[in-house]
Design a protein around this motif. Structure first.
Motif, PDB file in Angstrom:
ATOM      1  N   MET A   1       0.846  -1.184   0.000  1.00  0.00           N
ATOM      2  CA  MET A   1       0.000   0.000   0.000  1.00  0.00           C
ATOM      3  C   MET A   1       0.884   1.238   0.000  1.00  0.00           C
ATOM      4  O   MET A   1       1.906   1.272   0.675  1.00  0.00           O
ATOM      5  CB  MET A   1      -0.906  -0.009   1.224  1.00  0.00           C
ATOM      6  CG  MET A   1      -1.896  -1.163   1.232  1.00  0.00           C
ATOM      7  SD  MET A   1      -3.203  -1.092   2.490  1.00  0.00           S
ATOM      8  CE  MET A   1      -2.345  -0.700   3.963  1.00  0.00           C
ATOM      9  N   VAL A   2       0.451   2.228  -0.751  1.00  0.00           N
ATOM     10  CA  VAL A   2       1.195   3.476  -0.876  1.00  0.00           C
ATOM     11  C   VAL A   2       0.217   4.637  -0.756  1.00  0.00           C
ATOM     12  O   VAL A   2      -0.844   4.629  -1.380  1.00  0.00           O
ATOM     13  CB  VAL A   2       1.931   3.544  -2.235  1.00  0.00           C
ATOM     14  CG1 VAL A   2       2.642   4.871  -2.398  1.00  0.00           C
ATOM     15  CG2 VAL A   2       2.904   2.393  -2.380  1.00  0.00           C
ATOM     16  N   CYS A   3       0.573   5.629   0.052  1.00  0.00           N
ATOM     17  CA  CYS A   3      -0.251   6.829   0.177  1.00  0.00           C
ATOM     18  C   CYS A   3      -0.231   7.585  -1.147  1.00  0.00           C
ATOM     19  O   CYS A   3       0.845   7.901  -1.664  1.00  0.00           O
ATOM     20  CB  CYS A   3       0.281   7.716   1.297  1.00  0.00           C
ATOM     21  SG  CYS A   3      -0.576   9.312   1.421  1.00  0.00           S
ATOM     22  N   PRO A   4      -1.406   7.888  -1.722  1.00  0.00           N
ATOM     23  CA  PRO A   4      -1.433   8.595  -2.997  1.00  0.00           C
ATOM     24  C   PRO A   4      -0.943  10.042  -2.895  1.00  0.00           C
ATOM     25  O   PRO A   4      -0.505  10.620  -3.880  1.00  0.00           O
ATOM     26  CB  PRO A   4      -2.895   8.540  -3.419  1.00  0.00           C
ATOM     27  CG  PRO A   4      -3.649   8.330  -2.158  1.00  0.00           C
ATOM     28  CD  PRO A   4      -2.743   7.563  -1.245  1.00  0.00           C
ATOM     29  N   ALA A   5      -0.984  10.616  -1.701  1.00  0.00           N
ATOM     30  CA  ALA A   5      -0.583  12.013  -1.534  1.00  0.00           C
ATOM     31  C   ALA A   5       0.925  12.168  -1.349  1.00  0.00           C
ATOM     32  O   ALA A   5       1.566  12.949  -2.034  1.00  0.00           O
ATOM     33  CB  ALA A   5      -1.326  12.627  -0.356  1.00  0.00           C
ATOM     34  N   CYS A   6       1.493  11.369  -0.420  1.00  0.00           N
ATOM     35  CA  CYS A   6       2.913  11.563  -0.088  1.00  0.00           C
ATOM     36  C   CYS A   6       3.806  10.405  -0.517  1.00  0.00           C
ATOM     37  O   CYS A   6       5.013  10.460  -0.344  1.00  0.00           O
ATOM     38  CB  CYS A   6       3.071  11.802   1.405  1.00  0.00           C
ATOM     39  SG  CYS A   6       2.730  10.337   2.418  1.00  0.00           S
ATOM     40  N   SER A   8       4.195   7.590   0.855  1.00  0.00           N
ATOM     41  CA  SER A   8       4.734   6.848   1.991  1.00  0.00           C
ATOM     42  C   SER A   8       4.161   5.435   2.019  1.00  0.00           C
ATOM     43  O   SER A   8       3.032   5.196   1.594  1.00  0.00           O
ATOM     44  CB  SER A   8       4.372   7.548   3.305  1.00  0.00           C
ATOM     45  OG  SER A   8       4.806   6.767   4.409  1.00  0.00           O
ATOM     46  N   THR A   9       4.951   4.503   2.516  1.00  0.00           N
ATOM     47  CA  THR A   9       4.481   3.128   2.686  1.00  0.00           C
ATOM     48  C   THR A   9       4.279   2.785   4.163  1.00  0.00           C
ATOM     49  O   THR A   9       4.011   1.645   4.497  1.00  0.00           O
ATOM     50  CB  THR A   9       5.479   2.131   2.061  1.00  0.00           C
ATOM     51  OG1 THR A   9       6.761   2.327   2.659  1.00  0.00           O
ATOM     52  CG2 THR A   9       5.563   2.319   0.563  1.00  0.00           C
TER      53      THR A   9
END
Length: 83
Positions: A1-6, A8-9
């Motif tokens: 999973m990866v944050c779409p905004a930053c 970050s994992t």
């Protein structure tokens, strides 16, 4: 999973009531052997009342804007039910 905004994992878990409305869905008729016992089922995108948006699974027939409630979170899968 990866944050779409930053991008970050790293994520933090938080408690939520798990109540929301269906934003989008697709009905799965044919599945891999692993999930064959579940078919037909729906993959749903749910806008939670908390402001979060999550993807999960639901067995019942649903429509856009139907109210749903989180039943469980097991093996990285949210399972919902109609309210």
């Amino acid at each position: 999973m990866v944050c779409p905004a930053c991008k970050s994992t790293e994520f933090n878990q938080q408690q939520t009531k798990g109540i929301g409305k269906v934003y989008s869905f697709t009905k799965i008729h044919i599945s891999s052997e692993e999930f064959k016992h579940l078919t037909p089922y729906y993959i749903v995108v749910v806008d939670l009342d908390s402001g979060d948006r999550v993807t999960g699974r639901i067995k019942e027939e649903i429509l856009i804007n139907d109210a749903v409630e989180l039943l469980s979170y097991e093996e990285d899968v949210y399972t919902f039910s109609r309210v």
